[in-house]
Design a protein around this motif. Structure first.
Motif, PDB file in Angstrom:
ATOM      1  N   ASP A  71       1.924   8.071 -21.470  1.00 37.47           N
ATOM      2  CA  ASP A  71       3.011   7.112 -21.245  1.00 37.47           C
ATOM      3  C   ASP A  71       2.678   6.077 -20.179  1.00 37.47           C
ATOM      4  N   SER A  72       1.386   5.783 -20.018  1.00 38.21           N
ATOM      5  CA  SER A  72       0.970   4.891 -18.929  1.00 38.21           C
ATOM      6  C   SER A  72       1.577   3.494 -19.047  1.00 38.21           C
ATOM      7  N   PHE A  73       1.741   2.995 -20.258  1.00 40.61           N
ATOM      8  CA  PHE A  73       2.300   1.648 -20.434  1.00 40.61           C
ATOM      9  C   PHE A  73       3.716   1.575 -19.862  1.00 40.61           C
ATOM     10  N   GLU A  74       4.557   2.565 -20.180  1.00 40.44           N
ATOM     11  CA  GLU A  74       5.930   2.584 -19.663  1.00 40.44           C
ATOM     12  C   GLU A  74       5.947   2.797 -18.151  1.00 40.44           C
ATOM     13  N   ILE A  75       5.070   3.658 -17.674  1.00 38.48           N
ATOM     14  CA  ILE A  75       5.015   3.964 -16.243  1.00 38.48           C
ATOM     15  C   ILE A  75       4.658   2.718 -15.439  1.00 38.48           C
ATOM     16  N   HIS A  76       3.718   1.924 -15.941  1.00 42.42           N
ATOM     17  CA  HIS A  76       3.235   0.759 -15.199  1.00 42.42           C
ATOM     18  C   HIS A  76       4.301  -0.313 -14.990  1.00 42.42           C
ATOM     19  N   LYS A  77       5.361  -0.246 -15.739  1.00 41.90           N
ATOM     20  CA  LYS A  77       6.447  -1.210 -15.559  1.00 41.90           C
ATOM     21  C   LYS A  77       7.185  -0.996 -14.240  1.00 41.90           C
ATOM     22  N   LYS A  78       7.033   0.208 -13.671  1.00 47.07           N
ATOM     23  CA  LYS A  78       7.802   0.535 -12.463  1.00 47.07           C
ATOM     24  C   LYS A  78       6.927   0.934 -11.282  1.00 47.07           C
ATOM     25  N   ILE A  79       5.620   0.632 -11.356  1.00 50.72           N
ATOM     26  CA  ILE A  79       4.749   0.946 -10.229  1.00 50.72           C
ATOM     27  C   ILE A  79       3.962  -0.295  -9.798  1.00 50.72           C
ATOM     28  N   SER A  80       3.542  -0.289  -8.539  1.00 54.61           N
ATOM     29  CA  SER A  80       2.633  -1.301  -8.013  1.00 54.61           C
ATOM     30  C   SER A  80       1.411  -0.580  -7.463  1.00 54.61           C
ATOM     31  N   TYR A  81       0.243  -1.190  -7.647  1.00 53.10           N
ATOM     32  CA  TYR A  81      -1.013  -0.544  -7.247  1.00 53.10           C
ATOM     33  C   TYR A  81      -1.933  -1.553  -6.564  1.00 53.10           C
ATOM     34  N   VAL A  82      -2.522  -1.129  -5.456  1.00 52.83           N
ATOM     35  CA  VAL A  82      -3.532  -1.941  -4.771  1.00 52.83           C
ATOM     36  C   VAL A  82      -4.745  -1.057  -4.490  1.00 52.83           C
ATOM     37  N   PRO A  83      -5.923  -1.422  -5.042  1.00 57.68           N
ATOM     38  CA  PRO A  83      -7.149  -0.652  -4.771  1.00 57.68           C
ATOM     39  C   PRO A  83      -7.774  -1.062  -3.443  1.00 57.68           C
ATOM     40  N   GLY A  84      -8.844  -0.366  -3.073  1.00 58.36           N
ATOM     41  CA  GLY A  84      -9.516  -0.649  -1.807  1.00 58.36           C
ATOM     42  C   GLY A  84     -10.424  -1.857  -1.855  1.00 58.36           C
ATOM     43  N   GLY A 140      -3.910  -8.970  -3.347  1.00 64.67           N
ATOM     44  CA  GLY A 140      -3.439  -7.761  -4.020  1.00 64.67           C
ATOM     45  C   GLY A 140      -2.168  -7.218  -3.395  1.00 64.67           C
ATOM     46  N   LEU A 141      -2.113  -7.205  -2.069  1.00 64.46           N
ATOM     47  CA  LEU A 141      -0.935  -6.680  -1.374  1.00 64.46           C
ATOM     48  C   LEU A 141       0.282  -7.555  -1.602  1.00 64.46           C
ATOM     49  N   ILE A 142       0.115  -8.858  -1.527  1.00 64.64           N
ATOM     50  CA  ILE A 142       1.248  -9.773  -1.729  1.00 64.64           C
ATOM     51  C   ILE A 142       1.795  -9.631  -3.140  1.00 64.64           C
ATOM     52  N   ALA A 143       0.895  -9.562  -4.133  1.00 62.72           N
ATOM     53  CA  ALA A 143       1.327  -9.402  -5.521  1.00 62.72           C
ATOM     54  C   ALA A 143       2.079  -8.095  -5.716  1.00 62.72           C
ATOM     55  N   ALA A 144       1.558  -7.006  -5.130  1.00 64.55           N
ATOM     56  CA  ALA A 144       2.183  -5.687  -5.294  1.00 64.55           C
ATOM     57  C   ALA A 144       3.536  -5.612  -4.607  1.00 64.55           C
ATOM     58  N   LEU A 145       3.642  -6.228  -3.437  1.00 66.42           N
ATOM     59  CA  LEU A 145       4.877  -6.147  -2.651  1.00 66.42           C
ATOM     60  C   LEU A 145       5.934  -7.152  -3.108  1.00 66.42           C
ATOM     61  N   GLU A 156      -6.685   2.823  -0.016  1.00 63.30           N
ATOM     62  CA  GLU A 156      -7.362   2.094   1.059  1.00 63.30           C
ATOM     63  C   GLU A 156      -6.930   0.620   1.071  1.00 63.30           C
ATOM     64  N   PRO A 157      -5.638   0.342   1.147  1.00 63.78           N
ATOM     65  CA  PRO A 157      -5.127  -1.023   0.962  1.00 63.78           C
ATOM     66  C   PRO A 157      -5.486  -1.999   2.079  1.00 63.78           C
ATOM     67  N   THR A 158      -5.728  -1.499   3.289  1.00 68.77           N
ATOM     68  CA  THR A 158      -5.992  -2.406   4.412  1.00 68.77           C
ATOM     69  C   THR A 158      -7.490  -2.558   4.689  1.00 68.77           C
ATOM     70  N   SER A 159      -8.316  -2.112   3.750  1.00 69.64           N
ATOM     71  CA  SER A 159      -9.754  -2.273   3.897  1.00 69.64           C
ATOM     72  C   SER A 159     -10.109  -3.757   4.016  1.00 69.64           C
ATOM     73  N   LEU A 184       2.541   6.384  -2.322  1.00 68.01           N
ATOM     74  CA  LEU A 184       1.380   7.260  -2.194  1.00 68.01           C
ATOM     75  C   LEU A 184       0.305   6.430  -1.507  1.00 68.01           C
ATOM     76  N   LEU A 185      -0.035   6.795  -0.282  1.00 65.35           N
ATOM     77  CA  LEU A 185      -0.945   6.018   0.547  1.00 65.35           C
ATOM     78  C   LEU A 185      -2.216   6.796   0.828  1.00 65.35           C
ATOM     79  N   SER A 186      -3.324   6.322   0.263  1.00 71.06           N
ATOM     80  CA  SER A 186      -4.633   6.887   0.566  1.00 71.06           C
ATOM     81  C   SER A 186      -5.291   5.974   1.586  1.00 71.06           C
ATOM     82  N   SER A 187      -5.674   6.518   2.735  1.00 67.41           N
ATOM     83  CA  SER A 187      -6.209   5.677   3.804  1.00 67.41           C
ATOM     84  C   SER A 187      -7.169   6.443   4.690  1.00 67.41           C
ATOM     85  N   HIS A 188      -8.197   5.730   5.186  1.00 69.25           N
ATOM     86  CA  HIS A 188      -9.095   6.301   6.180  1.00 69.25           C
ATOM     87  C   HIS A 188      -8.560   6.088   7.588  1.00 69.25           C
ATOM     88  N   ILE A 189      -7.558   5.214   7.714  1.00 66.57           N
ATOM     89  CA  ILE A 189      -7.006   4.906   9.035  1.00 66.57           C
ATOM     90  C   ILE A 189      -5.925   5.938   9.342  1.00 66.57           C
TER      91      ILE A 189
END
Length: 293
Positions: A71-84, A140-145, A156-159, A184-189
Motif C-alpha cells: 500500500d505504499s502509494f496510499e501511504i505516501h500521500k500522508k508522509i514526508s521524507y528527507v534522506p541524508g 528537501g527539508l523545505i519541500a517536506a515541511l 540524517e536530515p541535517t547532514s 521518525l528521526l534517524s540522526s548521528h547528532i
C-alpha cells in the motif's frame, strides 16, 4: 494512543549479509522517535522498507495500518521524507524543485514554503547544480515541511547543515510535534535526538538493542557525581556503588550506581558535604554503552 507506524520482527538479507534480523518498534501519534545507530547498523535499510523502496524478507511493516510494500502509494500521500543526501535536477532552480515536490505530494502551503525559504536562508532562484550539499538538504527539508503530512521520516536530515540551520530544523520539528504529527528521526547528532525525541530506539547489527524514553533508559547506566567535602573526599573511594573515582584538589569525581545513591549520600554526609552534583547519563553515554569495543 493511535499507532502510526508499526514494525514487528523485520528481516532483510542482501546476499550473504543479514542486514536486519529482528527489528521491532512503534511510532505513536504525536511522537518523535529517535532512531540511532552507526553506519551499517540497519537504519536506512529499515527506512527504505518503510517507504516501500525495497521489499522485506520477513516480519511486518505497517504505516497507518497499511502494508508498507503493498500500500505504499496510499501511504505516501500522508508522509514526508528527507534522506541524508538529497539529489536534485541540476537544470531547475531550488524554488522550482520545491514546487514540483509539493505538486507531486498533492498538497502544500505556499505561505509556509515562503516562510521556510526565509528561515533556512535559501536562494530559490539559483540552479540546483550550483547548490552545496547543505543547500540541497535545505531544498528537501523545505519541500517536506511545506506539505501537511501525518508522518515525517528524516534520515540524517541535517547532514551538511551548519549549527544555525540545525537549530532551525529542530524548532520546526518541535512545531510538527505540537501539531500532533509523528516523526521518525534517524540522526548521528545525538544532542539533536536528545532534544527532540520522546523515545529512543538504538539499533546494532540489524537488531534493536534498546528502546524507551530517555528516563527509562538512563537507569541502565551510572550518573556522574562531583563531590566536595570538608574532610578527605578520598574516603569515598571504597564506598559501595562508587566507580572510576578520580580526585582533583578537594573534589572527587566518580560514577555512581543508581541503586546505591542513598548509601553514597549517607557516607558523603559523614565527611561534611560542601558540594554534591549528580548528572544523569547522556544519550551519548547510552549509545556508547552498546558500541564501546
Amino acid at each position: 494512543m493511535t499507532t502510526i507506524l508499526k514494525v514487528q520482527g523485520l528481516q532483510k538479507r542482501f546476499g550473504k549479509v543479514q542486514a536486519l534480523s529482528d527489528v521491532t518498534f512503534n511510532v505513536e501519534a504525536g511522537e518523535v522517535i529517535g532512531f540511532i545507530g552507526p553506519n551499517g547498523a540497519g537504519k536506512s535499510t529499515t527506512i527504505r522498507i518503510l517507504l516501500g523502496i525495497i521489499k522485506r524478507d520477513g516480519g511486518n511493516a505497517e504505516i497507518f495500518g497499511k502494508d508498507a510494500w503493498k500500500d505504499s502509494f496510499e501511504i505516501h500521500k500522508k508522509i514526508s521524507y528527507v534522506p541524508g543526501d538529497v539529489s536534485l535536477w541540476g537544470s531547475l532552480t531550488g524554488g522550482e524543485i520545491i514546487d514540483l515536490f509539493m505538486k507531486l505530494h498533492g498538497s502544500g502551503d505556499k505561505e509556509k514554503r515562503d516562510y521556510l525559504i526565509e528561515r533556512f536562508e535559501l536562494d530559490p532562484r539559483k540552479k540546483a547544480k550550483g547548490y552545496s550539499k547543505g543547500n540541497r538538504q535545505k531544498v528537501g527539508l523545505i519541500a517536506a515541511l511545506s506539505v501537511d503530512s501525518d508522518l515525517y521520516i528524516f534520515d540524517e536530515p541535517t547532514s551538511g547543515l551548519d549549527p544555525l540551520m540545525e537549530h532551525v530544523f529542530q524548532e520546526e520539528v518541535e512545531k510538527i510535534k505540537a501539531a500532533g504529527k509523528s516523526v521518525l528521526l534517524s540522526s548521528h547528532i545525538l544532542s539533536e535526538v536528545e532534544r527532540l525525541a520522546d523515545k529512543v530506539v538504538i539499533i546494532r547489527q540489524g537488531e534493536i538493542v534498546e528502546a524507551g524514553t530517555l528516563d527509562e533508559l538512563r537507569h541502565l547506566t551510572r550518573s556522574t557525581v562531583t563531590l566536595e567535602t570538608e574532610k578527605d573526599v578520598a574516603k569515598m573511594l571504597n564506598v559501595k556503588g562508587v566507580h572510576d573515582f578520580v580526585q582533583k584538589d578537594n573534589q572527587g569525581i566518580f560514577s555512581a550506581d543508581h541503586k546505591y545513591l542513598n548509601d553514597i549520600l549517607v557516607e558523603a554526609t559523614k565527611l561534611g558535604v560542601k558540594k554534591f552534583e549528580a548528572a544523569p547519563p547522556t544519550l551519548e553515554d547510552l549509545f556508547m554503552r552498546h558500541y564501546e569495543g
